[in-house]
Design an enzyme around this catalytic site. Structure first.
Site, PDB file in Angstrom:
ATOM      1  N   HIS A 168     -10.744   4.208   8.659  1.00  0.00           N
ATOM      2  CA  HIS A 168     -10.541   2.809   9.025  1.00  0.00           C
ATOM      3  C   HIS A 168     -11.567   1.963   8.279  1.00  0.00           C
ATOM      4  CE1 HIS A 168      -7.565   3.235  12.226  1.00  0.00           C
ATOM      5  NE2 HIS A 168      -8.257   4.249  12.717  1.00  0.00           N
ATOM      6  N   CYS A 185      -8.388  -0.291   5.363  1.00  0.00           N
ATOM      7  CA  CYS A 185      -8.125  -1.725   5.362  1.00  0.00           C
ATOM      8  C   CYS A 185      -9.381  -2.474   4.937  1.00  0.00           C
ATOM      9  CB  CYS A 185      -7.687  -2.198   6.740  1.00  0.00           C
ATOM     10  SG  CYS A 185      -6.025  -1.679   7.182  1.00  0.00           S
TER      11      CYS A 185
END
Length: 497
Positions: A320, A363
């Site tokens: 992440h 991301c």
């Protein structure tokens, strides 16, 4: 998200539960925008404005937190949910911690809590019906925030040690994440007390030796003149060793807290990277589920390696992330600069002049990338002319500098502030396309370099849609030569060992 599904959820929520949802959303929606909300439909509209209902995850977190998991059946029937993003969920652990205190607080303890405020504050507190209302009032006057929990902790110790321990446990688990980060140079000095090597002039790899180095001034020449360089070798990085170098994959799938979701499909990415870089002649190491501290340790130890017999270094991080950071499995942040700093030429001297490839599947924010129809040539010319007038008034636009030292390539799954997508069964869009294009170039008779490959990755990823949105990868590089990756034959008799 389908409005009919949201309407069904609204029908089954009580007014107290709507108030709880509003409290949990105070970090993503301003208090003013939450005033006057009486039903969930109004809250959902506010969340839609923020782009927080584009997929199911944020709403799922909200419903689980208020113990309404029974409503998840309404939103978990969409077959498209095999595609996910690697963005940080916006629901904060700070607010979930406050919700837990509210959930565990008895009416008797609520009255005791109100009594502990001074006379001026107590008048407002008497109007509060729940502990959540008390917390909101404390936040309004600045006596409660994510970085200021001492007042709440002291009051809870007076009335219930168990409630106070909830705050204490949160405070013990959070500080490193919220303390200001030290500059990277200071952090490097802390873990490595050896003096920083002085900058040096890079020389051709055939002349490089750890035991002896000779550097000549411009007017000075060695006793034996060296042969003229091969023109082709000046355009391409040399790949002559066996193995070519090391490929390290940091593969984070399962996270320890409740803020970040498990990354289904990431094992497919790790395997694809292992397969392709093994065929390129690299040793491949895969590190699964590393905390932020362990990620730094792996990178620091890797930076201390003697790369004299390596032609290149490859580091892949699957996790992440947000802009310029990735997450460890303990949900703490690691800056991208911390990953690259140990391999700059002043820190890893035996890597100087050699390509260092970093591929980051994470991301860079919470925004979604949308598409636009290209304008016609006549429209494009008109826009260029218009922009040229603005440039004359405002001054020329300067090109953004690349914040990396020589011979780095950073392949990002997406542009800053936007999300990247991952299929929970087949792997991430970016890594799978990257490996496909690397294989295609390796099998071709053309000498397609890595920049050509990444341009094709950009094109293929950007032309598709994921959950009705787009994804645009972003390569950054300071390579000084072309890097061509081809499969290595099994015998490698011709390769230098």
């Amino acid at each position: 998200m389908d409005r009919r599904i949201l309407a069904k959820i609204d029908d089954e929520l009580e007014s107290t539960e709507v108030a709880e949802l509003c409290f949990l959303c105070r970090d993503v929606i301003s208090g003013k925008r939450l005033e006057g909300i009486t039903d969930a439909k109004q809250l959902f509209l506010r969340l839609e404005e923020k782009g927080l209902l584009e997929n199911n995850y944020f709403l799922s977190q909200l419903l689980r937190t208020i113990r309404r998991a029974d409503l998840l059946s309404h939103i978990e029937t969409d077959s498209r949910q095999a595609e996910e993003t690697d963005a940080q969920p916006a629901l904060s652990q700070y607010r979930m911690m406050l919700y837990k205190i509210y959930d565990d607080m008895t009416k008797e303890n609520l009255e005791k809590l109100k009594f502990l405020f001074n006379n001026d504050q107590r008048r407002k507190m008497e109007l509060c019906n729940t502990a959540l209302d008390v917390f909101v009032e404390m936040e309004k006057v600045g006596s409660l925030s994510n970085g200021n929990l001492s007042a709440l902790y002291d009051m809870l110790r007076e009335i219930d040690q168990q409630l106070a321990s909830t705050v204490q446990n949160y405070m013990q688990g959070v500080p490193r994440q919220h303390q200001p980060s030290l500059p990277v140079s200071v952090d490097l000095q802390r873990v490595n007390n050896t003096p920083r090597p002085q900058p040096f002039l890079s020389i051709p790899e055939s002349q490089l030796s750890c035991e002896s180095e000779s550097v000549y001034a411009d007017a000075q020449s060695p006793t034996e003149p060296s042969p003229p360089p091969d023109p082709d070798s000046m355009d391409y990085y040399a790949l002559t060793h066996n193995p070519r170098g090391l490929c390290v994959v940091i593969n984070n799938e399962n996270f320890l807290g409740i803020g970040l979701k498990s990354r289904g499909g990431t094992q497919e990415d790790a395997q694809a990277l292992k397969d392709v870089f093994t065929r390129f002649g690299f040793e491949v190491e895969i590190h699964n589920n590393l905390t932020a501290g362990n990620m730094r340790t792996v990178i620091r130890m890797l930076g201390q390696r003697n790369f004299l017999r390596d032609d290149a270094l490859v580091v892949c991080v699957l996790s992440h992330g947000l802009k310029d950071i990735v997450y460890g499995t303990d949900e703490e942040q690691v800056k991208l600069s911390e990953l690259t700093e140990p391999f700059k030429s002043n820190a890893a001297r035996t890597l100087a002049g050699k390509p260092k490839l970093f591929f980051i599947q994470a991301c860079q924010g919470r925004q979604y990338q949308r598409g636009a129809v290209p304008c016609l040539p006549t429209q494009a010319q008109a826009e260029v002319e218009t922009l040229s007038h603005w440039e004359a008034d405002a001054g020329p636009l300067s090109n953004e500098t690349v914040p990396w030292d020589a011979d780095f390539l950073i392949g990002m799954a997406t542009v800053p502030n936007c999300m990247s997508f991952r299929n929970t069964a087949t792997g991430s869009i970016y890594i799978q396309e990257l490996c496909r294009q690397l294989r295609k170039a390796a099998e071709s008779s053309e000498k397609d370099d890595i920049n050509t490959v990444l341009t094709r990755v950009n094109r293929e990823v950007s032309r598709r849609e994921y959950l009705a949105y787009k994804q645009m990868p972003e390569p950054k590089y300071t390579l000084t030569k072309k890097l061509v990756l081809k499969y290595v034959s099994a015998d490698l008799d011709h390769v230098q060992k």
